[in-house]
Motif scaffolding. Structure first.
Motif, PDB file in Angstrom:
ATOM      1  N   LYS A 271       0.837  -1.197   0.000  1.00  0.00           N
ATOM      2  CA  LYS A 271       0.000   0.000   0.000  1.00  0.00           C
ATOM      3  C   LYS A 271       0.873   1.250   0.000  1.00  0.00           C
ATOM      4  N   ALA A 272       0.499   2.233  -0.819  1.00  0.00           N
ATOM      5  CA  ALA A 272       1.234   3.491  -0.859  1.00  0.00           C
ATOM      6  C   ALA A 272       1.022   4.250   0.445  1.00  0.00           C
ATOM      7  N   VAL A 273       2.127   4.665   1.069  1.00  0.00           N
ATOM      8  CA  VAL A 273       2.028   5.378   2.348  1.00  0.00           C
ATOM      9  C   VAL A 273       2.670   6.754   2.302  1.00  0.00           C
ATOM     10  N   ALA A 274       3.585   6.973   1.360  1.00  0.00           N
ATOM     11  CA  ALA A 274       4.249   8.274   1.300  1.00  0.00           C
ATOM     12  C   ALA A 274       4.686   8.565  -0.129  1.00  0.00           C
ATOM     13  N   LEU A 275       4.547   9.834  -0.524  1.00  0.00           N
ATOM     14  CA  LEU A 275       4.962  10.264  -1.851  1.00  0.00           C
ATOM     15  C   LEU A 275       5.768  11.557  -1.722  1.00  0.00           C
ATOM     16  N   GLU A 276       6.726  11.727  -2.630  1.00  0.00           N
ATOM     17  CA  GLU A 276       7.548  12.935  -2.621  1.00  0.00           C
ATOM     18  C   GLU A 276       8.019  13.227  -4.038  1.00  0.00           C
TER      19      GLU A 276
ATOM     20  N   ALA B  42     -12.812  12.930  -6.047  1.00  0.00           N
ATOM     21  CA  ALA B  42     -12.191  13.194  -4.739  1.00  0.00           C
ATOM     22  C   ALA B  42     -10.923  14.020  -4.869  1.00  0.00           C
ATOM     23  N   VAL B  43     -10.259  13.942  -6.016  1.00  0.00           N
ATOM     24  CA  VAL B  43      -8.997  14.654  -6.181  1.00  0.00           C
ATOM     25  C   VAL B  43      -9.194  16.167  -6.182  1.00  0.00           C
ATOM     26  N   HIS B  44     -10.388  16.644  -6.516  1.00  0.00           N
ATOM     27  CA  HIS B  44     -10.609  18.088  -6.560  1.00  0.00           C
ATOM     28  C   HIS B  44     -10.487  18.714  -5.175  1.00  0.00           C
ATOM     29  N   GLU B  45     -10.961  18.022  -4.171  1.00  0.00           N
ATOM     30  CA  GLU B  45     -10.787  18.511  -2.800  1.00  0.00           C
ATOM     31  C   GLU B  45      -9.318  18.472  -2.413  1.00  0.00           C
ATOM     32  N   ALA B  46      -8.610  17.451  -2.883  1.00  0.00           N
ATOM     33  CA  ALA B  46      -7.192  17.324  -2.556  1.00  0.00           C
ATOM     34  C   ALA B  46      -6.363  18.473  -3.132  1.00  0.00           C
TER      35      ALA B  46
ATOM     36  N   GLU C  95       1.995  20.163  -6.535  1.00  0.00           N
ATOM     37  CA  GLU C  95       2.497  18.850  -6.923  1.00  0.00           C
ATOM     38  C   GLU C  95       1.402  17.794  -6.831  1.00  0.00           C
ATOM     39  N   ILE C  96       1.349  16.929  -7.826  1.00  0.00           N
ATOM     40  CA  ILE C  96       0.373  15.842  -7.789  1.00  0.00           C
ATOM     41  C   ILE C  96       0.731  14.845  -6.690  1.00  0.00           C
ATOM     42  N   THR C  97       2.027  14.750  -6.370  1.00  0.00           N
ATOM     43  CA  THR C  97       2.424  13.879  -5.255  1.00  0.00           C
ATOM     44  C   THR C  97       1.814  14.371  -3.941  1.00  0.00           C
ATOM     45  N   ASP C  98       1.761  15.693  -3.751  1.00  0.00           N
ATOM     46  CA  ASP C  98       1.150  16.241  -2.531  1.00  0.00           C
ATOM     47  C   ASP C  98      -0.353  15.983  -2.511  1.00  0.00           C
ATOM     48  N   ALA C  99      -0.996  16.088  -3.686  1.00  0.00           N
ATOM     49  CA  ALA C  99      -2.431  15.803  -3.747  1.00  0.00           C
ATOM     50  C   ALA C  99      -2.713  14.339  -3.421  1.00  0.00           C
ATOM     51  N   LEU C 100      -1.886  13.441  -3.941  1.00  0.00           N
ATOM     52  CA  LEU C 100      -2.051  12.022  -3.625  1.00  0.00           C
ATOM     53  C   LEU C 100      -1.791  11.758  -2.144  1.00  0.00           C
ATOM     54  N   GLN C 101      -0.779  12.430  -1.578  1.00  0.00           N
ATOM     55  CA  GLN C 101      -0.505  12.276  -0.150  1.00  0.00           C
ATOM     56  C   GLN C 101      -1.687  12.780   0.676  1.00  0.00           C
ATOM     57  N   TRP C 102      -2.310  13.862   0.225  1.00  0.00           N
ATOM     58  CA  TRP C 102      -3.498  14.390   0.906  1.00  0.00           C
ATOM     59  C   TRP C 102      -4.602  13.340   0.912  1.00  0.00           C
ATOM     60  N   LEU C 103      -4.815  12.685  -0.214  1.00  0.00           N
ATOM     61  CA  LEU C 103      -5.840  11.643  -0.289  1.00  0.00           C
ATOM     62  C   LEU C 103      -5.536  10.513   0.695  1.00  0.00           C
TER      63      LEU C 103
ATOM     64  N   ASP D 141      -3.649  10.663   3.442  1.00  0.00           N
ATOM     65  CA  ASP D 141      -3.758  11.157   4.817  1.00  0.00           C
ATOM     66  C   ASP D 141      -5.204  11.334   5.259  1.00  0.00           C
ATOM     67  N   HIS D 142      -6.106  11.512   4.302  1.00  0.00           N
ATOM     68  CA  HIS D 142      -7.522  11.705   4.639  1.00  0.00           C
ATOM     69  C   HIS D 142      -8.339  10.428   4.436  1.00  0.00           C
ATOM     70  N   GLY D 143      -7.657   9.310   4.428  1.00  0.00           N
ATOM     71  CA  GLY D 143      -8.341   8.021   4.433  1.00  0.00           C
ATOM     72  C   GLY D 143      -8.931   7.593   3.113  1.00  0.00           C
TER      73      GLY D 143
END
Length: 355
Positions: free
Chosen positions: A151-156, A177-181, A194-202, A204-206
């Motif tokens: 499972k993906a847990v961290a992106l940078e 869901a990505v629009h909120e991210a 960064e799209i990596t930050d948006a994915l990390q937001w997703l 982190d928000h379950g």
């Protein structure tokens, strides 16, 4: 389902070619890289496509048109500056609405298309699905860290000290869901969303972020070496045909495509090779993994493992290899100057000379 294709980047790693040419339109086997992505999207059954464009918008629009040639309905979305992949999602919100979508980087090349990936996403519908691949230099990419279960847990994005060797491939699938991210993140130190930050937001928000590690062929065609490698891979699968003229003093070996109007005289062509329409090749050798675009002139020269763009002229040069020669470029010997090289080079050029 819709598609969002990103074609607004400046292409700094392909300079000087991209000073006057959109990087997504640099040809592979005489077809723009962008076209392979659009064809893959159409093959996946997606018809509504938004193309994010920047300074090269006019070139992209002239090449792609309304999308009907690909069976697509194209909407162009102007990005004022290259402010990040997540910024592209942000400005495309009106086009995307609340539909699921695939985001495809216009300078990426994936063998096998995305039809299977899209079908799987439609069936399982996670909030996001990302593709990963192992790379030798992860610091040049968005990097993903997986836990023991995969499972993906961290992106940078482009980390100085990568947490893994798994890089993001330039194809992403999202629900709304990505629009909120993208609204929930801040610009990075590079000044980009960064799209990596948006994915990390997703994450982190379950939200449910799936990943697939691919072993198939993928390239980010952002530099000359990768462009040549993609050109090689595509040419390996091209079946030869001769629609142009080849005289009896010429030799054509292997998978060679010669387009209508092209003329080969007193030359040796060893495939896989593609020769564009109305190109004239005389007393020359064209070796494997070479694409020569339309309206070129090659005389008394040797070229191998290279890409030659439209209108170029190469005359009296003994050997060119591993090269990208731009539109309307002229390559000739230096007259009357023994053992010397005479060069006119644009900014950011790279030249390797056997001395």
């Amino acid at each position: 389902m819709k598609a969002l294709v990103l074609s607004g980047g400046a292409g700094t790693r392909l300079r000087p070619i991209t000073h006057s040419y959109a990087k997504q339109l640099v040809p592979v086997a005489n077809k723009p890289v962008l076209f392979y992505g659009l064809e893959a999207i159409a093959e996946a059954g997606i018809t509504e496509v938004g193309i994010v464009v920047g300074d090269t918008a006019l070139e992209i629009q002239q090449a792609v048109g309304d999308g009907s040639a690909f069976g697509l309905d194209i909407t162009y979305i102007r990005q004022s500056a290259p402010l990040g992949l997540a910024h592209a999602v942000l400005i495309a919100k009106e086009f995307l609405a609340d539909e699921d979508f695939v985001m495809y980087l216009g300078d990426n090349f994936i063998v096998g298309g995305i039809a299977e990936l899209v079908a799987g996403f439609k069936k399982s519908r996670p909030d996001a699905h990302i593709l990963l691949t192992q790379v030798a230099d992860p610091s040049a990419f968005g990097v993903v860290e997986l836990d023991d279960t995969g499972k993906a847990v961290a992106l940078e994005e482009k980390p100085a000290v990568p947490r893994s060797d798994l890089a993001l491939v330039g194809v992403f699938l999202f629900t709304s869901a990505v629009h909120e991210a993208v609204l929930g993140i801040e610009p990075s130190a590079r000044g980009e969303l960064e799209i990596t930050d948006a994915l990390q937001w997703l994450i982190d928000h379950g939200c449910d972020v799936h990943s697939t590690t691919i072993s198939g062929y993928w390239k980010d065609t952002g530099n000359v070496i990768d462009m040549l490698e993609v050109n090689r891979a595509v040419l390996e699968g091209v079946k030869g045909r001769v629609d142009g003229f080849v005289d009896t003093d010429s030799e054509v070996i292997g998978q060679v495509t010669i387009e209508a109007g092209a003329e080969i005289r007193g030359s040796r062509i060893v495939g896989p090779v593609v020769i564009g329409a109305n190109t004239k090749i005389t007393a020359s050798y064209i070796g494997p993994f070479t694409s020569v675009a339309a309206d070129c002139r090659i005389e008394s020269s040797e070229i191998e493992f290279s890409i030659v763009l439209a209108g170029a002229r190469v005359q009296g040069v003994r050997r060119i290899e591993s090269s990208l020669i731009g539109r309307d470029v002229e390559v000739t010997p230096a007259d009357g100057v023994p053992a010397a090289h005479r060069l006119i080079l644009g900014d950011h050029s790279q030249v390797r000379i056997a001395s």
